[in-house]
Scaffold this motif. Structure first.
Motif, PDB file in Angstrom:
ATOM      1  N   ILE A 283       0.836  -1.201   0.000  1.00 53.22           N
ATOM      2  CA  ILE A 283       0.000   0.000   0.000  1.00 53.22           C
ATOM      3  C   ILE A 283       0.873   1.253   0.000  1.00 53.22           C
ATOM      4  N   GLY A 284       1.965   1.213   0.762  1.00 51.98           N
ATOM      5  CA  GLY A 284       2.879   2.346   0.787  1.00 51.98           C
ATOM      6  C   GLY A 284       3.507   2.624  -0.570  1.00 51.98           C
ATOM      7  N   TYR A 286       2.095   2.091  -3.510  1.00 49.59           N
ATOM      8  CA  TYR A 286       1.059   2.800  -4.278  1.00 49.59           C
ATOM      9  C   TYR A 286       0.995   4.266  -3.862  1.00 49.59           C
ATOM     10  N   LEU A 287       0.949   4.509  -2.541  1.00 45.99           N
ATOM     11  CA  LEU A 287       0.835   5.882  -2.060  1.00 45.99           C
ATOM     12  C   LEU A 287       2.071   6.693  -2.436  1.00 45.99           C
ATOM     13  N   GLY A 288       3.261   6.061  -2.361  1.00 44.40           N
ATOM     14  CA  GLY A 288       4.486   6.763  -2.717  1.00 44.40           C
ATOM     15  C   GLY A 288       4.500   7.184  -4.173  1.00 44.40           C
ATOM     16  N   ARG A 289       4.058   6.300  -5.061  1.00 48.32           N
ATOM     17  CA  ARG A 289       4.026   6.650  -6.474  1.00 48.32           C
ATOM     18  C   ARG A 289       2.982   7.734  -6.746  1.00 48.32           C
ATOM     19  N   MET A 290       1.857   7.673  -6.037  1.00 47.83           N
ATOM     20  CA  MET A 290       0.860   8.734  -6.179  1.00 47.83           C
ATOM     21  C   MET A 290       1.445  10.062  -5.724  1.00 47.83           C
ATOM     22  N   PHE A 291       2.210  10.035  -4.637  1.00 45.98           N
ATOM     23  CA  PHE A 291       2.825  11.258  -4.125  1.00 45.98           C
ATOM     24  C   PHE A 291       3.795  11.847  -5.138  1.00 45.98           C
TER      25      PHE A 291
END
Length: 314
Positions: A283-284, A286-291
């Motif tokens: 999940i991190g 995914y969130l990192g790439r979104m960031f």
């Protein structure tokens, strides 16, 4: 002026190989004209200087695009597509293992069949065992993650129509995966068997780090499958835990409780904690790439564009 075909070649430490590749392309007689776009992705040798000399002396139009730093092969290909003028674009490796004459066959097949994308399929690959295994595993993984015919071979040796290329280059994310982008915009894809030659000079830049980065781009950028697998694993773990609890409760109720020990408890804790960390890490990611995407990390930065004198005639 629009040309019939553009050869797009991403380069990384290609000083010893790119001259022969370009000279062979230069010798072709392509109806409608052809050009070469070279993208220097900031290796450690003098590739850019070699390309400057090629651009100045070639008999066909050559554009040399220099990145400000290394961004990776797929980013470099998209940079090349943005500077191409051909009705079709063929991208091939900088080391001569994708023979330029076979690139012409890809283009001819695309023109004859009207396909948007034509991939080169290798009957015999001349790469190292590690790279062959990595390519095989990547294709098996993309069978699950991408909307493509099962078993269809995806390679970096491909011909793309300019129409499709224009759709793909609008993608601005920092982690492009070209095959995923192509499959998002067209299902008119085909492949033909092409020759693959041994590398005569230098060594491949294909590493485990690049392979893992490619896998992450293919799975995380273009599929929700990893998240669904994580959710399924968490659900299955919860069911197993519930069943185990009910079994222990029943044994306790009939006076046949199991022997408890520190080792068993710690083993269970480690198993469940490990699963939780894997899921959180996914999940991190995914969130990192979104960031990074929201933070507008650049896909590529062009430091310099060099055009040969052949452009004046086109």
């Amino acid at each position: 002026m629009e040309l019939a075909l553009t050869f797009v070649i991403p380069m990384y430490n290609a000083a010893s190989t790119i001259d022969a590749v370009v000279r062979e392309i230069e010798s072709f007689d392509i109806a409608g004209g052809h050009e070469v776009v070279l993208v220097d992705d900031c290796g450690g040798d003098n590739t850019l200087e070699v390309c400057r000399r090629l651009a100045a002396s070639a008999r066909i139009p050559i554009t040399v695009v220099a990145h400000a730093r290394n961004f990776g092969e797929h980013n470099a290909v998209l940079t090349g597509w943005r500077h191409a003028r051909g009705r079709h674009l063929v991208n091939l490796d900088d080391d001569g293992q994708n023979p330029p004459r076979e690139a012409v066959r890809l283009w001819q097949h695309a023109v004859a069949t009207g396909q948007d994308v034509v991939y080169g399929h290798y009957e015999v690959k001349r790469h190292s065992g590690f790279r062959n295994f990595g390519s095989w595993l990547t294709n098996r993984m993309t069978d699950w993650a991408l909307d493509k015919p099962h078993g269809f071979y995806l390679s970096s040796f491909r011909c793309v129509s300019a129409f499709i290329a224009r759709q793909v280059i609008t993608y601005a994310g920092p982690y492009p995966y070209i095959d995923g982008l192509l499959l998002q915009v067209t299902q008119r894809i085909d492949s033909i068997t092409v020759a693959h030659e041994s590398r005569h000079v230098g060594r491949s830049g294909y590493t485990l780090r690049r392979l893992v980065r490619l896998w992450l781009s293919a799975w995380i950028n273009f599929s929700l499958l990893p998240l669904r697998i994580a959710a399924l694993a968490g659900f299955a773990t919860a069911i197993v835990g519930l069943i185990a609890f009910l079994v222990v409760l029943w044994l306790w109720s009939v006076g046949r409780g199991p022997q408890y020990g520190f080792g068993w408890i710690m083993s269970a804790l480690l198993i469940f904690s490990g699963l939780q960390l894997v899921m959180l890490g996914l999940i991190g990611e995914y969130l990192g790439r979104m960031f990074l995407t929201v933070n507008q990390r650049p896909q590529s930065i062009v430091r310099e564009v060099i055009r040969g004198p052949g452009h004046a005639a086109h």
